[in-house]
Design an enzyme around this catalytic site. Structure first.
Site, PDB file in Angstrom:
ATOM      1  N   GLY A  61     113.406  63.335  43.312  1.00  0.00           N
ATOM      2  CA  GLY A  61     114.594  63.078  44.096  1.00  0.00           C
ATOM      3  C   GLY A  61     114.426  61.814  44.927  1.00  0.00           C
ATOM      4  O   GLY A  61     113.309  61.389  45.229  1.00  0.00           O
ATOM      5  N   CYS A  62     115.537  61.190  45.289  1.00  0.00           N
ATOM      6  CA  CYS A  62     115.463  59.910  46.002  1.00  0.00           C
ATOM      7  C   CYS A  62     114.878  60.079  47.400  1.00  0.00           C
ATOM      8  O   CYS A  62     114.001  59.314  47.813  1.00  0.00           O
ATOM      9  CB  CYS A  62     116.842  59.254  46.062  1.00  0.00           C
ATOM     10  SG  CYS A  62     118.157  60.287  46.712  1.00  0.00           S
ATOM     11  N   LEU A  63     115.329  61.095  48.136  1.00  0.00           N
ATOM     12  CA  LEU A  63     114.778  61.309  49.474  1.00  0.00           C
ATOM     13  C   LEU A  63     113.320  61.731  49.382  1.00  0.00           C
ATOM     14  O   LEU A  63     112.487  61.335  50.203  1.00  0.00           O
ATOM     15  CB  LEU A  63     115.583  62.377  50.217  1.00  0.00           C
ATOM     16  CG  LEU A  63     117.089  62.141  50.343  1.00  0.00           C
ATOM     17  CD1 LEU A  63     117.739  63.288  51.113  1.00  0.00           C
ATOM     18  CD2 LEU A  63     117.388  60.822  51.032  1.00  0.00           C
ATOM     19  N   ALA A  64     113.016  62.528  48.354  1.00  0.00           N
ATOM     20  CA  ALA A  64     111.638  62.964  48.172  1.00  0.00           C
ATOM     21  C   ALA A  64     110.719  61.779  47.904  1.00  0.00           C
ATOM     22  O   ALA A  64     109.618  61.688  48.455  1.00  0.00           O
ATOM     23  CB  ALA A  64     111.552  63.976  47.024  1.00  0.00           C
ATOM     24  N   ALA A  94     111.082  58.659  48.865  1.00  0.00           N
ATOM     25  CA  ALA A  94     110.859  57.910  50.101  1.00  0.00           C
ATOM     26  C   ALA A  94     109.876  58.630  51.015  1.00  0.00           C
ATOM     27  O   ALA A  94     108.965  58.014  51.589  1.00  0.00           O
ATOM     28  CB  ALA A  94     112.186  57.680  50.819  1.00  0.00           C
TER      29      ALA A  94
END
Lengths: 357, 357, 357, 357
Positions: free
Chosen positions: B166-169, B171
């Protein structure tokens, strides 16, 4: 209650414009715009328009402030000081100007609300450390009242000098102080405040960093761990610096502050305790609204109002808690709170001039 | 190394468009656009345009995707599965579609990069708890490799199925994992991740919450404490849920994720240890750039690139630390990372197709 | 065709950064960054950072240009002029600097693409009237070739000095010139060009008018009837000033120009004639795309590309026509067109370095 | 003058919310929110939230309208019609709903301000041509008064049914009508209106074309030559269709309309004549402000006010003229003008409820 005469110094900045707007709606205040010659030394002169193209000049004219104080009386601050003291003066000025003007105004019997950071900290040493200049009025600093009416209403009503809080500090303190004072926060645990601010918080002065091309589609950190509003938060909440982590960040919006506060509740504490603490602190307040647990206010809901809105939740399972606090940096975080303080100082209804919608 | 034939399912979403753009620059991949009949059941039908005004129809035409797969071969996925297996397929599909397609593709000998959350968690129970549906391929779930090449390069190279993070993961993990794995984080102390995401992260489907009038000049919390990316972060960093606080918030920008991570260093640890941990983790990486201590990347510096950029600082005095991590949710947080994984899987240069600027 | 060495003067502005990006992708140009001491007199010095807060300094650092010319050779322009002439120099400089440098470069045998307005008009008198300064090189002015390759390709190929067109002028001329030259426009009737421009067109220098708080949520007219690009349009299209109405307006976007052109077709003329005129003018062009009648390009479809896209329609009934023309002011309206000109001058493929996506 | 009871149909749209805000400030109007069962057929039902993630649900709650009509009486429109007629009803409804409700309300003795296009044109044939449905109340259509108080104040005061003008039409008519009526515009010459509108003009319904990712950083044409507001402009200004060119375009802002009008003055006419015509038309008007020649209002100066601001200039030499007209589409272009009409109809002060700042 009869009306008063109040002066504004610094009416051309974003906060000053908002002060004019609030007081223009106020039935009990006659406004005088004050000019300060010594400002010239403190403020950097604008670059000459000599080389600007005609197109640019037109654009500048097109953007002229909508809140020019046309029709308002306008006088030099020195004249007002010596010949005809005002009831109150609101200082929307840099700290260095406030440091010079506030003592003279107070000595002349004028009550002052200072919107700069000059009188927010309690000790001259702390001021010097955070603001990089000596404080020349330590007694007045000690006397000044921190202007958060929700917590200091009684002292504000009596104060000669009120230090209007910083915008990020207001958001953080409104979120955190009731929990900390009620003993809900786990002792020694970390407390984090991640603050996001709109661009008007950086002031009107023209700089590359606040240009449209730098800000639009962007998001950036401008204060990491340290910020001048941090000592205000620590002081108002009774929190040790070593437990507190803070960052301030720039949102691509004009107005508004949203702070997300993270903390751990003490053993046996939960959502019901938070609800009770907020209800006790803000149950009767006109300008703080607490959402039911699990719902969160957004920036747009507070912009152009004097409200600070809170939302909160607690992890399931566990005691990890989050509080979202948002406000308009130019209203509850600046001019609106200053007028709220003025209302308290002079016994006016606290919402006078602050019903923007 | 010779080239491959790779299929894309879900080319019309934001991530799918970015996949087409990356692979259009890729010298070693021939792209096939795959149509999935069963998609019809999963995706909500668009409202009929029957009542739309002519003006709106024109506007819709004016906004037509710039990356229509004109000229690309286009085939039903079933045909490809049975008659002519591809070397690889990239699934830019909802979890329910990935759950159905991935096992069939793997069984047919096609290697898969799945951009949904269907195969990111290690256990079927955890998947069901977070995604609200049973996992029908628990063995394949257990076999799937978490596709963060900076940490799992060897396994990715061998994998039949890669679960793109996932994108937030991404980062959060890039910021936190090296510190946690090096033992720098104080045991038992709170770790906070305050994540901000651009609107394209919410997908292309039309909803009130992502309308221009809802998002512009606004900022809002959409995930507080819980988010599907949280278990990815906990798993990849080896962190207990009870210590971790998380919120995800919506920025008024189209692309980009910025996560601000707060933590306390263990006794005797400081900025030098962080520098060393990051240097060890990312010294040789093409797509992670670590700023010198005290400097912070902004969102604009990573948008339209496959880079994740990190900045960090430590309090003075103390051991309170902050890490800023930012990336483009559609590149390193989505399509770009998927292509990076594809490059690793097939032994291509890792930067192939990913030099956007 | 062998490669060349080309210098850039003014690499730090928006256009200069885009030039570096284009030439960084160009296989046949070695770039030298040129420093101009005399720039110091023309450019206003930045205000000292002495009084800026630490937070602001961090923000400035955070916003540092992503296109620093690290690794590129860097030399004083005088050294290059005297000892080691380059094949070409691109001037991304104010007109006054171009006026001084271009004649010296041409005299040294270096071919020049000037991105300022210094050599766009044909006569010294017109230049002085529009730019407010005398033109000291009237012969070179007369010799300079107006750099719109779609119309002047042959002359550009031979030119010693190419005057790169203005961004608004490019958009207007591409829309209007084929119609005017084909005799489709009603004689004597009014022709209107309503131009809208993104903020990067105003340059990088910090001013109140381009601050985020002035531009966001706003739209304003900055040039009404007169604009320096008007004489370029009149000249290239063979149109009398008395028939032409023009305004330039500032959009709250970073990049892009969209011009809406209104005109009346002559008797017996219609949509088919427009289609034919555009097809003749642009049928073989790589960087002009004409939509089918009734469809219109939007700004986003051209940003970060070197394309100018056209849409058009004719009233029903009647001969009232509208043409929409849009491009990226920093690409086809600036740096991209300059590189396109360079490609024509040196016989390179015209799209070299210009495939941004 | 005593107070009235007024109903609102359609309080949930952008215009309806603004109506509630205006009337909330109005001292002489008691508001009743009216529910319309037949709306169900006209409005498309919202998609079920059943499949939305928890995060999305939270976001939706976070975005809930700040202007919920809490505390306002709420009744079915049928009940009000039959048992207890209101003094006035404001219809913020689609044309089809207004077509059904307005005749019934008027028949019951309730005065109506209709904010849709159902009663703006004078003839049923024209309505059918532009709106694509037959008009079932041609007599009421003929009787309805076009609600631009600056021109039709006397008729509005007597009207049973006022047709509130379109937002683009208001901007164009305010700019053009005084010039056209004073005979200043060259006979037979082209008149161009290039209109730009904020996104709230497209209504609240969720569509891809108004999503943040489609609008941000973009600008697009959505009406070329034809727009439903064109016949309003032609009618109010007495202009032949064959001379008028029009485009409507979408700005990446939430609120506001700016129209740039281009025309040629007749022989012997000049700037002084324009100044005189505007002074005669608007010298006594509270809600139209004319700038001095050569200065131009920007969008931000009118947003959240009921003002229409005009700027103009004339070419030198020549008779080419340009007028810039801007307003807030939800105020002077919608709800504010409706309340202004209501004030005229009932003899209230025309600015009552409209002092937003």
């Amino acid at each position: 209650v009869g009306g008063i005469r109040a002066g504004i110094v610094g009416h051309t900045g974003y906060v000053g414009e908002e002060l004019l707007a609030c007081l223009g709606r106020h039935d009990l205040v006659d406004v005088v715009v004050l000019d300060v010659p010594s400002n010239r030394e403190v403020r950097r002169p604008r670059p000459s328009a000599g080389t600007a193209s005609k197109a640019l000049q037109e654009a500048r004219r097109a953007l002229a402030s909508p809140s020019r104080p046309d029709g308002l009386p306008r006088r030099p601050v020195d004249e007002v000081l010596h010949d005809d003291p005002l009831d109150a003066v609101l200082l929307a000025t840099p700290p260095a100007v406030s440091l010079e003007l506030a003592p003279r105004l107070v000595a002349a019997g004028t009550r002052v609300v200072d919107l700069s950071g000059a009188f927010r900290l309690r000790e001259a040493g702390a001021f010097e450390a955070w603001y990089g200049m000596p404080h020349e009025s330590p007694e007045l600093l000690a006397e000044a009242v921190y202007g958060l009416p929700e917590f200091n209403r009684t002292q504000i009503a009596q104060a000669r000098l009120v230090a209007n809080p910083g915008c990020l500090a207001t958001a953080a303190i409104v979120a955190l102080r009731p929990l900390q004072r009620a003993g809900l926060v786990e002792g020694g645990s970390l407390v984090v405040c991640d603050a996001k601010s709109g661009v008007s918080g950086a002031g009107k002065e023209s700089r590359g960093v606040t240009s449209f091309c730098s800000i639009a589609d962007n998001f950036l950190v401008y204060g990491a761990m340290t910020h001048r509003h941090v000592p205000e938060i620590l002081g108002a909440c009774g929190l040790e610096e070593g437990r507190f982590l803070f960052a301030s960040q720039l949102l691509p919006v004009r107005r508004g502050v949203l702070a997300t506060v993270y903390l751990q509740l003490g053993a046996g504490r939960g959502q019901g305790d938070m609800e009770a603490a907020f209800a006790e602190a803000y149950g009767d307040e006109a300008f703080v609204e607490v959402y039911e647990a699990g719902a969160f206010p957004n920036l747009k809901s507070v912009v152009h109002t004097n409200c600070c809105r809170l939302g909160y939740t607690v992890s399931d399972p566990g005691r990890r808690a989050l509080v979202v606090s948002c406000l308009d940096n130019l209203c509850k975080g600046g001019a609106g709170q200053a007028v709220q303080n003025l209302n308290v100082m002079f016994g006016f209804s606290e919402t006078e001039g602050l019903q923007q919608r």
